[in-house]
Scaffold this motif. Structure first.
Motif, PDB file in Angstrom:
ATOM      1  N   ASP A   2      -3.199  95.649  58.352  1.00 58.02           N
ATOM      2  CA  ASP A   2      -3.996  96.868  58.479  1.00 58.02           C
ATOM      3  C   ASP A   2      -4.973  96.690  59.628  1.00 58.02           C
ATOM      4  O   ASP A   2      -5.943  95.936  59.525  1.00 58.02           O
ATOM      5  CB  ASP A   2      -4.755  97.146  57.175  1.00 58.02           C
ATOM      6  CG  ASP A   2      -5.627  98.388  57.289  1.00 58.02           C
ATOM      7  OD1 ASP A   2      -5.408  99.184  58.234  1.00 58.02           O
ATOM      8  OD2 ASP A   2      -6.522  98.572  56.443  1.00 58.02           O
ATOM      9  N   ASP A  17      -8.528  88.249  55.312  1.00 57.63           N
ATOM     10  CA  ASP A  17      -9.340  89.249  56.005  1.00 57.63           C
ATOM     11  C   ASP A  17      -9.475  88.874  57.478  1.00 57.63           C
ATOM     12  O   ASP A  17      -8.875  87.906  57.939  1.00 57.63           O
ATOM     13  CB  ASP A  17     -10.708  89.426  55.321  1.00 57.63           C
ATOM     14  CG  ASP A  17     -11.607  88.200  55.434  1.00 57.63           C
ATOM     15  OD1 ASP A  17     -11.354  87.327  56.291  1.00 57.63           O
ATOM     16  OD2 ASP A  17     -12.587  88.119  54.656  1.00 57.63           O
ATOM     17  N   ASP A  29      -6.044  92.245  56.613  1.00 53.00           N
ATOM     18  CA  ASP A  29      -6.943  93.358  56.916  1.00 53.00           C
ATOM     19  C   ASP A  29      -7.902  92.903  58.008  1.00 53.00           C
ATOM     20  O   ASP A  29      -8.593  91.893  57.842  1.00 53.00           O
ATOM     21  CB  ASP A  29      -7.718  93.752  55.659  1.00 53.00           C
ATOM     22  CG  ASP A  29      -8.452  95.073  55.792  1.00 53.00           C
ATOM     23  OD1 ASP A  29      -8.731  95.492  56.933  1.00 53.00           O
ATOM     24  OD2 ASP A  29      -8.763  95.681  54.755  1.00 53.00           O
TER      25      ASP A  29
END
Length: 289
Positions: A195, A245, A222
């Motif tokens: 993402d 992350d 992400d």
């Protein structure tokens, strides 16, 4: 992170922040060119690209720059997001070769990651966004520009061992596109989902797609970090996915930037092994590694 590296290298350089809230102030700062290098973040990456005299392929293909380097008064634009993302995931043991990868988003960060992922040798890369038409337009432009580069210049070699050159990416990697609604099967079947949207930076942001599609054997990344647990992070962990992350990507792209500084200044003191650079910067930022 940068100051820790400069200290390790014995250099008098200083990395700092400059608060320039008005576009005119930023334009004057760029025009003065009184810096060696600067970092640029969303939403100013396209403006940074436009301000450059020379555009590296990484920035041109991404349609945005996150690094401007000043080489004797000439501004050179780069985009290190993609290399940083892929390098950080590979450091964690993620394998792109032969994989099916979904990249969410259609902005410069997404395009930079799309290209770097493609160079890592996946079977296919699917670009998904809110609109099929927008995803198609962005991917078609990327493919046309990549093809133009391949046709005009000597093939640009792979940046890392076992990765693909520009020509190999153009000829071998299967690119597809869609929207979050039309690409449900691609999302559910992907080995790796990235993402690259800013969703999660603001309280109440949802995930970009229906997280019921997630499976336990997927790797989910992400780019957002430092804003608490994003909706995608929570859903990925609940589904049993392997989740990362954007902290590692931040360090990874900074490592690439140090390499750029070393090359443009020919400063031998910055010739520090990549693993050591990553460790120095991760420690300085307070990130686990």
């Amino acid at each position: 992170m940068y100051n820790a590296v400069f200290k390790r290298a014995g250099l008098p350089w200083v990395y700092g922040a400059r608060d320039l809230p008005e576009p005119a102030q930023a334009e004057r700062f760029l025009a003065e060119r009184d810096f060696l290098s600067i970092n640029i973040t969303t939403p100013y990456k396209p403006a940074a690209l436009a301000a450059a005299d020379v555009q590296a392929a990484s920035a041109r293909l991404a349609h945005g720059a996150n690094v401007l380097a000043n080489k004797g008064g000439t501004l050179i634009a780069y985009n290190t997001d993609g290399q940083g993302c892929v390098a950080s995931l590979e450091r964690e043991g993620v394998t792109f070769k032969g994989a099916s990868v979904v990249v969410c988003g259609t902005g410069p960060t997404s395009l930079s990651i799309l290209h770097a992922v493609a160079q890592a040798g996946p079977a296919e890369v699917v670009l998904v966004g809110r609109s099929v038409e927008r995803s198609h337009e962005v991917l078609r432009t990327y493919a046309d520009e990549l093809g133009g580069m391949v046709g005009r210049i000597v093939d640009m070699p792979a940046l890392r061992e076992h990765h693909l050159s520009f020509a190999e990416v153009y000829k071998q990697v299967n690119f597809r596109y869609g929207s979050y609604d039309t690409s449900r099967q691609a999302i559910a079947g992907a080995d790796i989902i990235i993402d690259a949207t800013p969703l999660g930076m603001n309280e109440g942001d949802g995930a970009p797609f229906d997280t019921a599609l997630l499976r336990a054997d997927q790797t989910v990344f992400d780019v957002v970090y430092g804003h608490g647990e994003t909706a995608l992070a929570a859903a990925a962990r609940e589904a049993g996915c392997t989740f990362f992350d954007g902290a590692g990507m931040l360090v990874g792209q900074a490592v690439v930037t140090v390499g750029i500084l070393r090359d443009i200044t020919e400063t031998a003191a910055l010739d520090i092994p990549e693993d050591e650079l990553f460790a120095i910067m991760a420690d300085a930022a307070g990130f686990d590694r």
